[in-house]
Enzyme design. Structure first.
Site, PDB file in Angstrom:
ATOM      1  N   ASN A 180      -2.618  -9.065  17.926  1.00  0.00           N
ATOM      2  CA  ASN A 180      -2.687  -8.195  19.097  1.00  0.00           C
ATOM      3  C   ASN A 180      -3.940  -8.515  19.903  1.00  0.00           C
ATOM      4  OD1 ASN A 180      -4.884  -6.837  17.881  1.00  0.00           O
ATOM      5  ND2 ASN A 180      -3.572  -5.215  17.062  1.00  0.00           N
TER       6      ASN A 180
ATOM      7  N   ASP B 261       3.811  -5.171  12.324  1.00  0.00           N
ATOM      8  CA  ASP B 261       4.429  -5.754  11.126  1.00  0.00           C
ATOM      9  C   ASP B 261       5.932  -5.896  11.304  1.00  0.00           C
ATOM     10  OD1 ASP B 261       1.951  -5.804   9.887  1.00  0.00           O
ATOM     11  OD2 ASP B 261       2.214  -3.806   9.032  1.00  0.00           O
TER      12      ASP B 261
ATOM     13  N   ASN C 152       0.818  -1.210   0.000  1.00  0.00           N
ATOM     14  CA  ASN C 152       0.000   0.000   0.000  1.00  0.00           C
ATOM     15  C   ASN C 152       0.851   1.258   0.000  1.00  0.00           C
ATOM     16  OD1 ASN C 152      -2.360  -1.544   0.300  1.00  0.00           O
ATOM     17  ND2 ASN C 152      -2.349  -1.346   2.527  1.00  0.00           N
ATOM     18  N   MET C 153       0.252   2.331  -0.439  1.00  0.00           N
ATOM     19  CA  MET C 153       0.782   3.653  -0.132  1.00  0.00           C
ATOM     20  C   MET C 153      -0.040   4.184   1.039  1.00  0.00           C
ATOM     21  SD  MET C 153       3.031   5.974  -0.679  1.00  0.00           S
ATOM     22  CE  MET C 153       3.703   5.816  -2.334  1.00  0.00           C
TER      23      MET C 153
ATOM     24  N   GLY D 105       1.465  -1.126   3.766  1.00  0.00           N
ATOM     25  CA  GLY D 105       0.810  -2.399   3.478  1.00  0.00           C
ATOM     26  C   GLY D 105       1.451  -3.453   4.345  1.00  0.00           C
TER      27      GLY D 105
ATOM     28  N   LEU E  75       1.453  -7.019  22.910  1.00  0.00           N
ATOM     29  CA  LEU E  75       0.750  -6.197  23.890  1.00  0.00           C
ATOM     30  C   LEU E  75       1.310  -4.781  23.970  1.00  0.00           C
ATOM     31  CD1 LEU E  75       0.521  -8.897  26.716  1.00  0.00           C
ATOM     32  CD2 LEU E  75      -1.287  -8.221  25.114  1.00  0.00           C
ATOM     33  N   GLY E  76       1.844  -4.284  22.863  1.00  0.00           N
ATOM     34  CA  GLY E  76       2.355  -2.919  22.840  1.00  0.00           C
ATOM     35  C   GLY E  76       3.501  -2.737  23.812  1.00  0.00           C
TER      36      GLY E  76
END
Length: 311
Positions: free
Chosen positions: A181, A250, A11-12, A39, A219-220
Site C-alpha cells: 500500500n 490480504d 493469528n487470532m 494473520g 490505494l484503497g
C-alpha cells in the site's frame, strides 16, 4: 492449474470496537470485543482457498486454545495445513486491533510465527505454474529460503512487505510481484506519500522498486496502480460502504495469487482481486470476510468499460 503456497503468519485477531481511536495516553470507552481468525498468511491463504484454488499454508501455531481454534477454522475454509506445525513452549500469534469508523490500528505479537524457519518452508514441493506468496510477519530469512526454492521450481513469487520493514536487495531480487500500500511504498522508498497524491507520484516511487519486477500499489477506494515493464496500469476502485478494512489488502493478495495460478492475464487478475477486496471491506473480521468465487463473479458482472484489460 497451478497451486498457491503461502508461507506466513497465523493469528487470532482480538478486535475492540469504539467510536474513535484513543490519542496517546488517552482511554476511550469501547463497544465490543470480538475474536476473528487472522494473520496475513492465514488471510491470504483463506482468500485463495475460498476462490476454489488448491492452497497450502506453511507456518506455525502454538499449542494454546487459540491454536486449536485457528486450525479448526482454516481446515473448514479448505486450506491445506499439512505444513503448519504446532510448536510447544510458545503462544499462537495474536493481533490486538482497535476498530473505529471502519479504520483500524493493529499491534501484532508474533508468538509462534516468529519461529518459522528455512526448514519449515523447505518441506513443500513446488512446481512451474505454482504461486508462492509471503509477507513480513515471519522471519525474513525464512521468506528468502522460500522464494529461492520457488524460483528454482519455476513458480511465481509474490511478496506483500507488510508490516513495513527494511529488506535487503537479495530478498527483493527474488520477488516477481510486489504488492504494497502507499504507506509501505513510502517506507521502502523513503518517499513521503499521501492518500491524495496523484497516480503519477505513486508511479515515480514504484519505479525505484521495480528493477524487473511488477509493483502493485493498493490505494484503497481509489483502486490499484500496477507498474508493469515501467508502464502504469490503473484499475479503478469500487464504491462500497466499508465496515472493516482489516484484511482487505490480504484479500487482494490472495485473490491475485489465485488468478495467476490458473493462468489469468495480469490485468484480469488485478481486476478480480480488486473486486474481491471490495467485498471483504463490507464485512467484519479478516479471514472470515473473504469472499467466494460466486460472490466475486457477481460483482464482476457489473464490470465497467475497460476494466480488467491486460497491459
Amino acid at each position: 492449474m497451478g497451486r498457491v503456497f503461502v508461507a506466513g503468519s497465523i493469528n487470532m485477531d482480538v478486535v475492540a470496537t469504539a467510536e474513535r481511536h484513543p490519542r496517546i495516553g488517552e482511554t476511550v470507552a469501547g463497544e465490543a470485543v470480538l475474536y476473528f481468525p487472522g494473520g496475513k498468511g492465514a488471510n491470504q491463504a483463506v482468500a485463495s482457498a475460498k476462490l476454489g484454488i488448491p492452497t497450502t499454508l506453511i507456518g506455525r501455531l502454538g499449542t494454546d486454545a487459540f491454536g486449536k481454534e485457528l486450525r479448526t477454522f482454516l481446515v473448514a475454509q479448505g486450506v491445506d495445513l499439512a505444513f503448519v506445525k504446532d510448536t510447544d513452549g510458545t503462544h499462537s500469534g495474536t493481533a490486538i486491533i482497535t476498530l473505529a469508523n471502519a479504520d483500524n490500528t493493529i499491534v501484532v505479537v508474533p508468538g509462534a510465527n516468529g519461529l518459522v524457519d528455512a526448514d519449515d518452508v523447505a518441506a513443500p514441493i513446488l512446481a512451474r505454474g505454482d504461486v508462492a506468496v509471503s509477507q513480513f510477519e515471519i522471519p525474513l530469512p525464512a521468506i528468502a529460503a522460500f522464494f529461492r526454492r520457488a524460483r528454482a521450481a519455476g513458480a511465481t513469487t509474490i511478496l506483500n512487505p507488510a508490516p513495513a520493514k527494511k529488506a535487503d536487495k537479495a530478498l527483493l531480487d527474488l520477488v516477481d510481484i510486489l504488492v504494497l500500500n502507499e504507506t509501505e511504498l513510502g517506507y521502502l522508498t523513503g518517499t513521503e506519500l499521501r492518500d491524495g497524491d496523484t497516480p503519477e507520484r505513486f508511479s515515480e516511487a514504484a519505479r525505484t522498486l521495480g528493477q524487473g519486477k511488477i509493483v502493485c500499489v493498493t490505494l484503497g477506494k481509489r483502486g490499484v496502480l500496477a507498474l508493469v515493464e515501467d508502464q502504469p496500469l490503473l484499475v479503478p476502485g469500487r464504491e462500497v460502504k466499508a465496515v472493516d478494512t482489516t484484511g482487505a489488502g490480504d484479500c487482494f493478495v490472495g485473490a491475485l495469487a489465485s488468478q495467476l495460478a490458473i493462468g489469468k492475464p495480469l490485468g484480469d487478475a488485478l481486476a478480480y482481486a480488486n473486486a474481491a477486496a471490495s467485498i471483504c471491506v463490507q464485512r467484519m473480521g479478516a479471514a472470515p470476510s473473504m469472499p467466494t468465487a460466486q460472490e466475486v463473479s457477481a460483482v464482476l458482472s457489473t464490470r465497467r468499460p475497460g476494466e480488467g484489460r491486460d497491459p
